[in-house]
Design an enzyme around this catalytic site. Structure first.
Site, mmCIF file in Angstrom:
data_model
loop_
_atom_site.group_PDB
_atom_site.id
_atom_site.type_symbol
_atom_site.label_atom_id
_atom_site.label_comp_id
_atom_site.label_asym_id
_atom_site.label_seq_id
_atom_site.Cartn_x
_atom_site.Cartn_y
_atom_site.Cartn_z
ATOM 1 N N HIS A 56 0.374 -1.474 -0.274
ATOM 2 C CA HIS A 56 -0.287 0.164 0.400
ATOM 3 C C HIS A 56 1.043 1.335 -0.223
ATOM 4 O O HIS A 56 1.989 1.384 0.476
ATOM 5 C CB HIS A 56 -0.630 0.268 1.308
ATOM 6 N N GLU A 108 -3.560 3.401 2.005
ATOM 7 C CA GLU A 108 -3.965 3.195 3.068
ATOM 8 C C GLU A 108 -3.943 5.136 3.880
ATOM 9 O O GLU A 108 -3.148 6.076 3.869
ATOM 10 C CB GLU A 108 -2.561 2.971 3.806
ATOM 11 N N HIS A 158 2.892 11.849 -6.987
ATOM 12 C CA HIS A 158 1.459 11.699 -7.035
ATOM 13 C C HIS A 158 0.841 10.430 -7.184
ATOM 14 O O HIS A 158 1.664 8.720 -7.409
ATOM 15 C CB HIS A 158 0.598 11.871 -8.791
ATOM 16 N N GLU A 183 -2.723 10.615 -11.024
ATOM 17 C CA GLU A 183 -2.727 11.055 -12.564
ATOM 18 C C GLU A 183 -3.701 9.557 -13.173
ATOM 19 O O GLU A 183 -3.082 8.686 -12.780
ATOM 20 C CB GLU A 183 -1.070 10.485 -12.818
#
Length: 129
Positions: A5, A56, A74, A122
């Protein structure tokens, strides 16, 4: 090894969960409060954690803003049609900060949206569509 994550510190848990689930179409996978540490973790994604990387969202109780910093870039999501994705995200209340079009110095079609805390997401148009 595999990526599990990416963690983002957020200022309003419900607002961020709503953005990632209602605007970007992810699912809330799990959520847990940690009263002794005064924080809540919420995991969101497009698939179960065992099947791929998720986000998360960390809410530290009582902290309502963060500066993303200059090192953060990003999150990237693959979409079949970046222009259509921007239209759908905007219709669901999302903020498009760069319309769909070719990336600078390239041909890949990209767009950017911004989450409620100012994190950039993005949208990269799949080359198979």
């Amino acid at each position: 090894m595999r990526i599990l994550h990416t963690m983002l510190r957020i200022g309003d848990l419900e607002r961020s969960i709503a953005f990632y689930t209602e605007v970007l179409g992810m699912r809330l996978l799990r959520r847990h409060d940690y009263p002794d540490g005064k924080f809540t973790l919420a995991f969101v994604g497009y698939q179960e954690e065992k099947d791929g990387a998720v986000l998360e969202l960390t809410y530290n109780w009582g902290v309502d803003t963060y500066e993303p910093g200059t090192a953060y870039g990003h999150i990237a999501l693959e979409v079949p049609d970046a222009k259509k994705a921007c239209e759908e995200i905007r219709a669901r209340g999302g903020k498009v900060v760069r319309e769909a079009g070719p990336m600078k110095h390239g041909t890949t079609i990209i767009a950017f949206v911004e989450d409620p805390d100012g994190y950039k997401v993005e949208l990269i148009q799949s080359k198979t569509f």
